[in-house]
Design an enzyme around this catalytic site. Structure first.
Site, PDB file in Angstrom:
ATOM      1  N   LYS A   3      32.436  55.152  -8.707  1.00 58.67           N
ATOM      2  CA  LYS A   3      31.195  54.742  -9.372  1.00 58.67           C
ATOM      3  C   LYS A   3      30.688  55.914 -10.160  1.00 58.67           C
ATOM      4  CE  LYS A   3      31.109  50.744  -7.208  1.00 58.67           C
ATOM      5  NZ  LYS A   3      31.036  49.397  -7.706  1.00 58.67           N
ATOM      6  N   HIS A  32      40.039  41.096  -1.118  1.00 58.56           N
ATOM      7  CA  HIS A  32      38.589  41.164  -0.872  1.00 58.56           C
ATOM      8  C   HIS A  32      38.140  39.849  -0.233  1.00 58.56           C
ATOM      9  CE1 HIS A  32      37.213  44.728  -3.332  1.00 58.56           C
ATOM     10  NE2 HIS A  32      38.524  44.681  -3.552  1.00 58.56           N
ATOM     11  N   HIS A  92      41.611  41.940  -6.174  1.00 57.57           N
ATOM     12  CA  HIS A  92      40.153  41.853  -6.337  1.00 57.57           C
ATOM     13  C   HIS A  92      39.847  40.422  -6.770  1.00 57.57           C
ATOM     14  CE1 HIS A  92      36.065  42.716  -7.526  1.00 57.57           C
ATOM     15  NE2 HIS A  92      36.182  43.906  -6.957  1.00 57.57           N
ATOM     16  N   ARG A  93      38.670  39.917  -6.375  1.00 62.54           N
ATOM     17  CA  ARG A  93      38.392  38.496  -6.644  1.00 62.54           C
ATOM     18  C   ARG A  93      37.180  38.310  -7.553  1.00 62.54           C
ATOM     19  NH1 ARG A  93      35.290  36.489  -1.129  1.00 62.54           N
ATOM     20  NH2 ARG A  93      33.958  38.310  -1.012  1.00 62.54           N
ATOM     21  N   GLY A 121      31.294  51.826  -2.208  1.00 64.26           N
ATOM     22  CA  GLY A 121      31.070  52.346  -3.560  1.00 64.26           C
ATOM     23  C   GLY A 121      29.772  53.139  -3.553  1.00 64.26           C
ATOM     24  N   GLY A 122      28.668  52.433  -3.841  1.00 69.91           N
ATOM     25  CA  GLY A 122      27.344  53.063  -3.805  1.00 69.91           C
ATOM     26  C   GLY A 122      27.089  53.784  -2.491  1.00 69.91           C
ATOM     27  N   LYS A 149      26.173  43.345   0.122  1.00 75.24           N
ATOM     28  CA  LYS A 149      25.376  42.820  -0.998  1.00 75.24           C
ATOM     29  C   LYS A 149      25.820  41.441  -1.502  1.00 75.24           C
ATOM     30  CE  LYS A 149      27.931  44.837  -4.930  1.00 75.24           C
ATOM     31  NZ  LYS A 149      28.045  45.891  -5.929  1.00 75.24           N
ATOM     32  N   ASP A 204      37.424  50.304 -10.370  1.00 72.92           N
ATOM     33  CA  ASP A 204      36.567  49.129 -10.266  1.00 72.92           C
ATOM     34  C   ASP A 204      37.179  47.969 -11.058  1.00 72.92           C
ATOM     35  OD1 ASP A 204      34.396  47.785  -9.199  1.00 72.92           O
ATOM     36  OD2 ASP A 204      33.117  49.537  -9.445  1.00 72.92           O
ATOM     37  N   GLU A 205      36.679  46.771 -10.792  1.00 75.45           N
ATOM     38  CA  GLU A 205      37.321  45.576 -11.363  1.00 75.45           C
ATOM     39  C   GLU A 205      37.253  45.530 -12.892  1.00 75.45           C
ATOM     40  OE1 GLU A 205      34.696  45.512  -9.364  1.00 75.45           O
ATOM     41  OE2 GLU A 205      33.058  44.760 -10.608  1.00 75.45           O
ATOM     42  N   LYS A 225      40.081  53.127  -5.249  1.00 66.33           N
ATOM     43  CA  LYS A 225      40.468  52.098  -6.222  1.00 66.33           C
ATOM     44  C   LYS A 225      39.620  52.182  -7.474  1.00 66.33           C
ATOM     45  CE  LYS A 225      38.587  47.807  -5.773  1.00 66.33           C
ATOM     46  NZ  LYS A 225      37.230  47.843  -6.322  1.00 66.33           N
ATOM     47  N   SER A 266      34.012  44.732   1.305  1.00 60.42           N
ATOM     48  CA  SER A 266      33.462  45.561   0.235  1.00 60.42           C
ATOM     49  C   SER A 266      32.218  44.920  -0.338  1.00 60.42           C
ATOM     50  CB  SER A 266      34.526  45.718  -0.860  1.00 60.42           C
ATOM     51  OG  SER A 266      34.137  46.648  -1.827  1.00 60.42           O
ATOM     52  N   GLY A 271      28.214  46.598  -1.270  1.00 62.99           N
ATOM     53  CA  GLY A 271      26.923  46.948  -0.679  1.00 62.99           C
ATOM     54  C   GLY A 271      27.016  47.610   0.679  1.00 62.99           C
ATOM     55  N   LYS A 328      30.915  52.367 -12.185  1.00 63.10           N
ATOM     56  CA  LYS A 328      32.040  51.432 -12.311  1.00 63.10           C
ATOM     57  C   LYS A 328      32.971  51.830 -13.453  1.00 63.10           C
ATOM     58  CE  LYS A 328      30.046  46.981 -10.862  1.00 63.10           C
ATOM     59  NZ  LYS A 328      31.120  46.148 -10.325  1.00 63.10           N
TER      60      LYS A 328
HETATM   61  C1  CAP Z   1      31.778  47.257  -4.361  1.00 64.25           C
HETATM   62  C2  CAP Z   1      32.462  46.653  -5.539  1.00 64.25           C
HETATM   63  C3  CAP Z   1      33.238  45.344  -5.390  1.00 64.25           C
HETATM   64  C4  CAP Z   1      32.544  44.251  -4.620  1.00 64.25           C
HETATM   65  C5  CAP Z   1      32.972  42.843  -4.951  1.00 64.25           C
HETATM   66  C6  CAP Z   1      31.417  46.463  -6.588  1.00 64.25           C
HETATM   67  O1  CAP Z   1      30.918  48.307  -4.721  1.00 64.25           O
HETATM   68  O2  CAP Z   1      33.369  47.548  -6.075  1.00 64.25           O
HETATM   69  O3  CAP Z   1      33.584  44.932  -6.672  1.00 64.25           O
HETATM   70  O4  CAP Z   1      32.865  44.561  -3.304  1.00 64.25           O
HETATM   71  O5  CAP Z   1      32.666  41.929  -3.974  1.00 64.25           O
HETATM   72  O6  CAP Z   1      31.636  46.875  -7.714  1.00 64.25           O
HETATM   73  O7  CAP Z   1      30.436  45.848  -6.293  1.00 64.25           O
HETATM   74  P1  CAP Z   1      29.666  48.745  -3.827  1.00 64.25           P
HETATM   75  P2  CAP Z   1      33.743  41.294  -2.966  1.00 64.25           P
HETATM   76  O8  CAP Z   1      30.244  49.270  -2.538  1.00 64.25           O
HETATM   77  O9  CAP Z   1      28.984  49.837  -4.636  1.00 64.25           O
HETATM   78  O10 CAP Z   1      28.804  47.557  -3.635  1.00 64.25           O
HETATM   79  O11 CAP Z   1      34.422  42.448  -2.279  1.00 64.25           O
HETATM   80  O12 CAP Z   1      32.908  40.496  -2.054  1.00 64.25           O
HETATM   81  O13 CAP Z   1      34.700  40.500  -3.755  1.00 64.25           O
HETATM   82 MG    MG Z   2      33.816  46.547  -7.865  1.00 63.76          MG
END
Ligand code: CAP
Ligand code: MG
Length: 408
Positions: free
Chosen positions: A148, A299, A266-267, A360-361, A306, A176-177, A174, A336, A338, A150
């Protein structure tokens, strides 16, 4: 015309069974179910003169209707499907039906896949147990992070940070998406710099840490990127499986066979159709096909973080990914979104230890900086594994104490 509804029908071992939640629009649930079975198999809105006895035979049949719960079960003969073709299967059972005017709401809740269809799929080449072997982490959850901000860091910035946080206890990083190959962060440069760090950690610390490089792009580019990672000794690629699509996922998995590549799924975007509890496709169904397609890690949600998802659903998905099915390897769930150290005990209590927990955060936002963030996470995992209440453990651990102060 096929009946499409036969409440006396007993499904055979070769039928694929779908469970739907149905809210009809101005017609009975039975009538509505008939249209669902028709449109998702051989039929259309009206009878056609081209229908034949043999085609009637391979039509889907609604064999159970629970009017109170509004749940129906439909059996699809295997002949309707092509071997291991996920787009084709989903174009049938999860296609036009969601848009029909005669349904107000329709949700594909679950799918039960017959053994014969399972045999067509190879599943993951590298599964949950292989990830444990590669990382040599046997008992505890694997500690992951997402860089982060992102998007915005340069490859050099990422690599410098990576060395610090791996050294502080992170096992898995990893992209980020939404990080592709940008002006300020070209894919190839990033991969080379990150893999150098991985080598350095192996040489200096004897640890096999992982970097999941996001290869998401049009399929041809994705393949080039996957090959690039492989050529440079990388062990893991990440694919945004929903935005890339099932076809691309199956393509890349097939091209990577023999490479022992971890496929991190990743989804992003799934909630556009999985979140509404009355309409769309459940995440469980997505997880089932992702496992068959061959992802190594997926994921699946956190319950306490969050992103929205019920405990019951996330647990069910995680249990499915770790269950034995027909010799198809298990998939590592990824919690993953929050997460921060204070949530670790709950995540482990709800989802167990066999997973990757991503922060992440909750790592990069630590008041004392990223390394302290990684240390705090490691301490939180230690506390959970030793069964010591986190606040108690934090008394002696400055990084964890600061993290709890910041986020609890
Ligand atoms: C987590 C994350 C993931 C989410 C997606 C984000 O970061 O990298 O993309 O986990 O949700 O960018 O939000 P944080 P899921 O730890 O900063 O929230 O895993 O439910 O698909
Ligand atoms: Mg992400």
């Amino acid at each position: 015309m096929p009946s499409y509804v036969d409440l006396y029908y007993t499904p055979t071992e070769e039928d694929l069974i779908c469970e739907f939640y149905v809210e009809p629009e101005k017609i009975s649930i039975k009538e509505c179910s008939k249209h669902i079975a028709a449109e998702s198999s051989t039929g259309t809105w009206t009878e056609v003169k081209t229908m034949k006895k043999r085609i009637e035979k391979i039509s889907a049949k609604v064999f159970s209707i629970d009017k109170k719960k509004r749940i129906i079960k439909v059996a699809y003969p295997l002949e309707l499907f092509e071997q291991a073709n996920i787009p084709q299967i989903l174009s049938s059972i999860a296609g036009n039906i969601f848009g029909m005017k005669i349904v107000r709401n329709l949700r594909l809740l679950d799918v039960s896949i017959p053994k014969k269809m399972l045999r067509g799929f190879k599943g993951p080449e590298v599964g949950l147990e292989d990830i444990r072997k590669i990382t040599k982490i046997k008992e505890r959850p694997i500690i992951g992070t997402i860089f982060k901000p992102k998007v915005g860091l340069t490859p050099k910035e990422m690599a410098d940070l990576a060395y610090k946080i791996y050294s502080a206890g992170v096992d898995y990083t990893k992209d980020d998406e939404n990080l592709g190959s940008m002006r300020f962060n070209k894919f190839e440069e990033r991969v080379i710099k990150m893999l150098d760090v991985i080598d350095r950690i192996r040489r200096e610390q004897g640890r096999n840490v992982i970097y999941a490089a996001n290869i998401t792009a049009p399929a041809e580019t994705m393949l080039k990127r996957a090959e690039f990672v492989k050529k440079h000794g990388g062990k893991c690629i990440m694919i945004d499986i929903i935005t890339s699509g099932w076809s691309s996922l199956q393509y890349i998995v097939e091209c990577m066979i023999g490479s022992k590549m971890i496929i991190h799924a990743h989804r992003a975007g799934h909630a556009s159709f999985t979140r509404n509890t009355k309409h769309g496709i459940s995440m469980l169904v997505v997880a089932k096909f992702a496992r068959l397609a061959g992802v190594s890690a997926l994921h699946t949600g956190t319950v306490v973080g969050k992103m929205e998802a019920s405990e019951q659903e996330v647990v069910k998905i995680n249990n499915f990914l770790r269950s034995n099915i027909n010799g198809i390897k298990k998939v590592m769930p990824i919690a993953s979104g929050g997460l921060h150290p204070g949530l670790v005990p709950n995540v482990i209590k709800i989802l167990g230890k066999d997973l990757i927990i991503n922060f992440g955060g909750g790592l990069w936002g630590h008041p004392m900086g990223a390394e302290a963030g990684a240390i705090a996470i490691k301490q939180a995992i230690e506390a959970a594994m030793k069964g010591i209440p986190i606040k108690e453990y934090a008394k002696e651990k400055k990084e964890l104490r600061e993290a709890l102060k910041r986020w609890m």
